[in-house]
Write an enzyme that holds these catalytic residues in place. Structure first.
Site, PDB file in Angstrom:
ATOM      1  N   GLY A  75       0.827  -1.207   0.000  1.00 21.52           N
ATOM      2  CA  GLY A  75       0.000   0.000   0.000  1.00 21.52           C
ATOM      3  C   GLY A  75       0.855   1.247   0.000  1.00 21.52           C
ATOM      4  N   ASN A  76       0.244   2.381   0.256  1.00 23.92           N
ATOM      5  CA  ASN A  76       1.009   3.630   0.336  1.00 23.92           C
ATOM      6  C   ASN A  76       0.372   4.543   1.382  1.00 23.92           C
ATOM      7  OD1 ASN A  76      -0.972   5.464  -1.023  1.00 23.92           O
ATOM      8  ND2 ASN A  76      -0.646   3.992  -2.670  1.00 23.92           N
TER       9      ASN A  76
END
Ligand code: PMT
Length: 396
Positions: A209-210
C-alpha cells in the site's frame, strides 16, 4: 458568501466548546451576523462573555430573560424566525437526543425545535458514547429529518484516548456552513473522484500500500457535491460523506473496473487516488510463513494498469484531471505525466514538502495544462484546494 447571513451558533457542553470560539471568529471575519446561544453546561467550559466579545453580540443563555433587545419578549421564537442557518457546535449526545425526540426544556432545545431554517450539527464526544446505539439511532433520526450532520474526526481525545469524536478541522466546518449558501454551479454535472491508496494483496493478511489517507480525494468530492454536482466517489478509504454515490474498492484493478462503468456518462474525472504501479504477481492463498533459514524474501511484482492513461484515452467530452505525486523535479515530472496520460490537467504536489501531499490537511499545488504556463497555488487546506480547482473548472 456569508455576509449579512444570520447564523445562530448553539454551543452545548463539551470540551470542544472552546474551539467554537474560532468558528465564531471565522464567521465574523466573513461578515456574518452571529447570535450565540449557550447551554448551562457549555458555560462551565467557556464564559458567555468570551463569545459575546467575539460575536459582537450578547449571548442568549436562558428562555426567560429577553436579552437581545426589548422587542425580544419571546426569545426562542424571535431567534428561530431570525435564523438563516442554525449550527450546533459542539453537539453533545444530550442535545442530539433532545433534537431527535422533540424535547424542549431550555433555550437551546426550544429554539432549535422552533427553527425551520436549515440546521447543521457537529457531534463531538467520546468514541464509545458516539458509537452507542442510542446516539447512532438519534443521529439516524436527525438525518431522516433532513438535519445536516458532519461526522466527527478521528484523533487524540481530551480523555487521553485516540478515536472518533473530535471536532473536525476549521476548514471542514466552514465548508459545511458555507455549503448552505453556495451557488450550485455544478448542478447537472456528473463528477467522478477517486481517493485513497490502492491495496494490492500479498497474502490473506498483507498487502502493498502507500501513505494516502484519501483526504485530498474526499475534499474534491465534498466540494463538487456542495456545488451541486452528482458525485461518484471511488475510494479505498472510509468516506463518511452523505449526498454522493460511494463505491468502495481495494485494488487498482477494482478501481479501473468501477471507473470503466461510470466514466462514459461522466463530465469530469479527478484521479486523486494513489494507485500502486505494481502488484504481487501471485497472491498466496494462505498467510506466508517466515522461514528461519532465510533472511531474504522476494516478492515478484507485475505492472498494474495505468488507470488514468487507459481511461483518459477513451474520453470524448470528459474533462480529465490527474495528480502528480513527486519528491523531486516536480515540474518536469508533472509535465511528462500531462503529456503521456491524456489528462486535461495535472495537479502536481511535492509529497516530500512539509504540509503537502500524504496524510496532512493541507497541500501546495501546481496546476499544469497544455499550452499554458504552470500556476502554483500557495499552501492551503485541501478543502480550499478543492474549491480553487472546481472554481478553475467552472471558469475555464
Ligand atoms: O490521500 P492524501 O493523504 O490526502 O494525499 C493526497 C495525494 C498525495 C495522494 C494526492 O494529492 C495525489 O498526489 N494523488 C496522486 C498520487 C499518485 O498516484 O500520483 P502518481 O504521480 O504516481 O500518478 C499520477 C496520476 O496517475 C495520478 O492521478 C494517479 O491517480 C494516476 N495513476 C497512477 C498509477 C496508476 N497505475 N494508475 C493511475 O491512474
Amino acid at each position: 458568501m456569508l455576509k449579512d447571513k444570520h447564523i445562530a451558533v448553539y454551543v452545548t457542553g463539551g470540551i470542544a466548546a472552546y474551539k467554537s470560539l474560532g468558528i465564531v471568529r471565522a464567521l465574523i471575519k466573513q461578515e456574518a451576523i452571529v447570535q450565540v446561544i449557550m447551554t448551562d453546561a457549555a458555560q462551565k467550559f467557556v464564559t458567555p462573555l468570551t463569545f459575546a466579545t467575539l460575536s459582537q453580540h450578547p449571548v442568549i443563555t436562558d428562555n426567560f430573560t429577553p436579552q437581545t433587545s426589548p422587542d425580544d419578549f419571546i426569545p426562542h421564537i424571535q431567534l428561530a424566525l431570525w435564523t438563516d442557518l442554525a449550527i450546533v457546535v459542539p453537539a453533545t449526545a444530550n442535545i442530539i437526543g433532545k433534537m431527535a425526540n422533540g424535547i424542549a426544556d431550555d433555550i437551546t432545545s426550544t429554539s432549535l425545535l422552533a427553527t425551520t431554517a436549515p440546521k447543521l450539527i457537529f457531534p463531538t464526544m467520546n468514541t464509545d458514547m458516539y458509537d452507542n446505539p442510542a446516539v447512532q439511532k438519534n443521529l439516524q433520526t436527525l438525518q431522516e429529518m433532513g438535519i445536516q450532520i458532519v461526522e466527527p474526526a478521528e484523533g487524540f481525545l481530551a480523555e487521553g484516548m485516540t478515536g472518533k469524536g473530535r471536532l473536525p478541522e476549521l476548514s471542514v466546518i466552514m465548508n459545511a456552513i458555507e455549503n448552505n449558501f453556495t451557488e450550485k454551479k455544478l448542478a447537472g454535472k456528473k463528477v467522478v473522484v477517486t481517493a485513497g491508496g490502492t491495496k494490492e494483496a500479498i497474502d490473506p493478511v498483507r498487502y502493498i500500500g502507500n501513505r494516502s489517507s484519501g483526504k485530498m480525494g474526499l475534499a474534491m468530492a465534498t466540494v463538487a457535491r456542495d456545488l451541486g454536482a452528482e458525485v461518484t466517489l471511488i475510494t479505498t478509504v472510509d468516506a463518511p460523506l452523505a449526498g454522493m454515490n460511494i463505491i468502495q474498492v481495494q485494488t487498482a484493478s477494482e478501481m479501473m473496473q468501477q471507473l470503466q462503468d461510470v466514466f462514459p456518462t461522466t463530465d469530469a474525472l479527478v484521479m486523486a487516488a494513489a494507485v500502486a504501479d505494481f502488484k504481487p504477481l501471485h497472491v498466496a492463498d494462505q498467510k506466508i510463513k517466515k522461514n528461519d533459514d532465510e533472511d531474504l524474501f522476494t516478492i515478484e511484482l507485475t505492472k498494474n494498469p495505468d488507470i488514468l492513461k487507459t481511461i483518459a484515452a477513451t474520453k470524448n467530452k470528459q474533462f480529465v484531471v490527474g495528480f502528480a505525486a513527486e519528491t523531486q523535479n516536480l515540474l518536469s515530472n508533472a509535465e511528462k505525466k500531462l503529456a503521456h496520460k491524456n489528462a486535461d490537467v495535472i495537479l502536481a504536489n511535492n509529497v516530500a514538502n512539509e504540509g503537502s501531499g500524504f496524510g496532512v490537511d493541507t497541500n501546495r499545488i501546481t496546476l499544469l495544462q497544455k499550452n499554458h504556463e504552470p500556476t502554483t497555488w500557495p499552501l492551503m487546506s485541501k478543502i480550499d484546494v478543492a474549491k480553487k480547482f472546481w472554481d478553475f473548472y467552472i471558469n475555464r
